[in-house]
Write a protein that holds these residues in place. Sequence first.
Motif, mmCIF file in Angstrom:
data_model
loop_
_atom_site.group_PDB
_atom_site.id
_atom_site.type_symbol
_atom_site.label_atom_id
_atom_site.label_comp_id
_atom_site.label_asym_id
_atom_site.label_seq_id
_atom_site.Cartn_x
_atom_site.Cartn_y
_atom_site.Cartn_z
ATOM 1 N N THR A 84 41.517 32.470 47.850
ATOM 2 C CA THR A 84 42.545 32.640 46.818
ATOM 3 C C THR A 84 42.552 31.439 45.871
ATOM 4 O O THR A 84 42.612 31.603 44.649
ATOM 5 C CB THR A 84 43.928 32.829 47.468
ATOM 6 N N ASN A 87 39.481 31.536 43.716
ATOM 7 C CA ASN A 87 39.554 32.598 42.719
ATOM 8 C C ASN A 87 40.510 32.239 41.586
ATOM 9 O O ASN A 87 40.273 32.599 40.428
ATOM 10 C CB ASN A 87 39.965 33.918 43.373
ATOM 11 N N CYS B 181 36.752 41.299 36.478
ATOM 12 C CA CYS B 181 37.124 40.975 37.866
ATOM 13 C C CYS B 181 38.389 40.128 37.912
ATOM 14 O O CYS B 181 38.476 39.109 37.225
ATOM 15 C CB CYS B 181 35.983 40.220 38.551
ATOM 16 N N ASN B 183 39.100 38.095 39.978
ATOM 17 C CA ASN B 183 38.721 36.781 40.496
ATOM 18 C C ASN B 183 37.622 36.117 39.671
ATOM 19 O O ASN B 183 37.084 35.092 40.093
ATOM 20 C CB ASN B 183 38.205 36.912 41.929
ATOM 21 N N SER B 185 34.568 37.005 39.411
ATOM 22 C CA SER B 185 33.382 36.937 40.274
ATOM 23 C C SER B 185 32.189 37.574 39.570
ATOM 24 O O SER B 185 32.334 38.526 38.803
ATOM 25 C CB SER B 185 33.669 37.676 41.585
ATOM 26 N N GLY B 224 34.269 33.220 40.769
ATOM 27 C CA GLY B 224 35.175 33.490 41.881
ATOM 28 C C GLY B 224 34.483 34.294 42.969
ATOM 29 O O GLY B 224 33.297 34.621 42.864
ATOM 30 N N ASN B 225 35.228 34.602 44.021
ATOM 31 C CA ASN B 225 34.684 35.389 45.128
ATOM 32 C C ASN B 225 35.066 36.850 44.964
ATOM 33 O O ASN B 225 36.120 37.166 44.427
ATOM 34 C CB ASN B 225 35.259 34.879 46.453
ATOM 35 N N THR B 227 36.574 40.235 46.078
ATOM 36 C CA THR B 227 37.498 40.737 47.096
ATOM 37 C C THR B 227 37.589 42.261 47.023
ATOM 38 O O THR B 227 38.598 42.845 47.407
ATOM 39 C CB THR B 227 38.887 40.083 46.976
#
Lengths: 221, 269
Positions: A84, A87, B181, B183, B185, B224-225, B227
């Motif tokens: 989190t 991100n 996204c 995030n 990503s 970012g990652n 999810t």
Amino acid sequence: MSRIGNALASSVGKKIVMGLTGFLLVGFLVEHLHGNLKLIEDPSGRAFNEYVAFLQGFGPLLLVAELGLALLFLAHVYLAFRLTLENLQARRSGYVVRARRGGSTTGSLTMFYSGALILAYLVKHLLDFRFDARFFADPAALVKQTLAQPGHALAYVGAALVIGVHLSHGFRSAFQSLGVNHPGWNPLLAKLGMVVAFLLATGFAAIPLYFMLSASEGNPS
Amino acid sequence: MSAAAGHDAADSMRITLKVWRQEGPDRRGRMETYRLADVSPDMSFLEMLDVLNERLIAEGDDPVAFDHDCREGICGACSLVIDGQAHGPEALTTVCQLHMRRYSDGDTIHVEPWRANAFPVVKDLVVDRSAFDRIMAAGGFVATHAGAAQDANAILVPKPEADRAMDAAACIGCGACVAACPNASAMLFVAAKVAHLAQLPQGAPERERRALSMVHAMDAEGFGNCTNHFECMAACPKGISVENIARMNREFLRAALFERPTATAAEGG
């Protein structure tokens, strides 16, 4: 960094660990619900107390299992915070106007918040039962006594619903993270995720509702 | 509010644009409002911006900087977030192929750049997407010496695999997946490249090294990652499926377990 360190620290590695720990935690929830439903099956509380005694019969093995479970939770929670934060860092300057296109859901967008609520509830849950000195004398009696109070009972119902919201995204998402995405399986997995979320949420919510309602009817047994 | 004098209302629209203006990478940006009184429904979105820019230049103002090249939906240069959607409201469409007939007279449209730390704003709506180039340089190609062109039937590729590889290869590297996204990503982009090459005989020998080094390069750029919201797939103008992300996850796991850094498959073949 070591080979395993490199793999686990990567974005894909973190996803895989998140999915794997999530799956194992769902497995724990299924068995936990199976044990807890004995409270309703046998209102005298004997079946539930026998189940607790059966688990305690494992002695040191039970401690090992509990430590393993704690590790699963810690890994899942640690990764949730880390992912989190990363991100949020990845987009420091946000959009003025934001529109979803249909991919994300309430469940997917609230994973961190539902997870944080479940964590807070978990602490309360452990304090209410596992770490209460009275628990091992008569577990069923302590559960009955706690859940007869509407405040406690409603908190548990709320937690059960939050678990449902969390799993409405988490179950299907874990398959994707572990590399399972196939047109032949996707419709089934999507349905299965919703069914698992619904059954666990209603199953866990049923127990506090049962004790709260039977207490309010003046029929505590 | 009456229609502009001398124009048929059906052929001309009044559009209010709110556009992100930012003088440079280190300057603070803001939304600026422009009113266009004579927009043809037949214009593309970028032509509408061209008209705005001609007016700004004539008035001595700085034109709005935005990326564009082929204007036929295949190069991946155009990159606008319109009313919160990467490439605008049309599915499977780049901004250059979005036309003003999608809008109505009197509409207000918000235009912003891709937003991700890994895609810093250069000016206005132009972002620096060289992060994608560096990820590609980390392994998004075939390093084996392939020799002269072989007979078409010398290496047989099953049709379903060729189709899946082709679907992944349709990625134009525009970065809409990152923009859409929640995030920021870049998984869908990297997954498309990894999946495309891993499924073909020319790319297969290096699949493990490629998966590891491209994922590593992606992480180093500060994306970012993933999810699994799947907003990327909904925004992708080329319809790249998140099935490719699952494939990349498998490729990565396989590589993490079995890849041997010293014995390179490429040199062995």
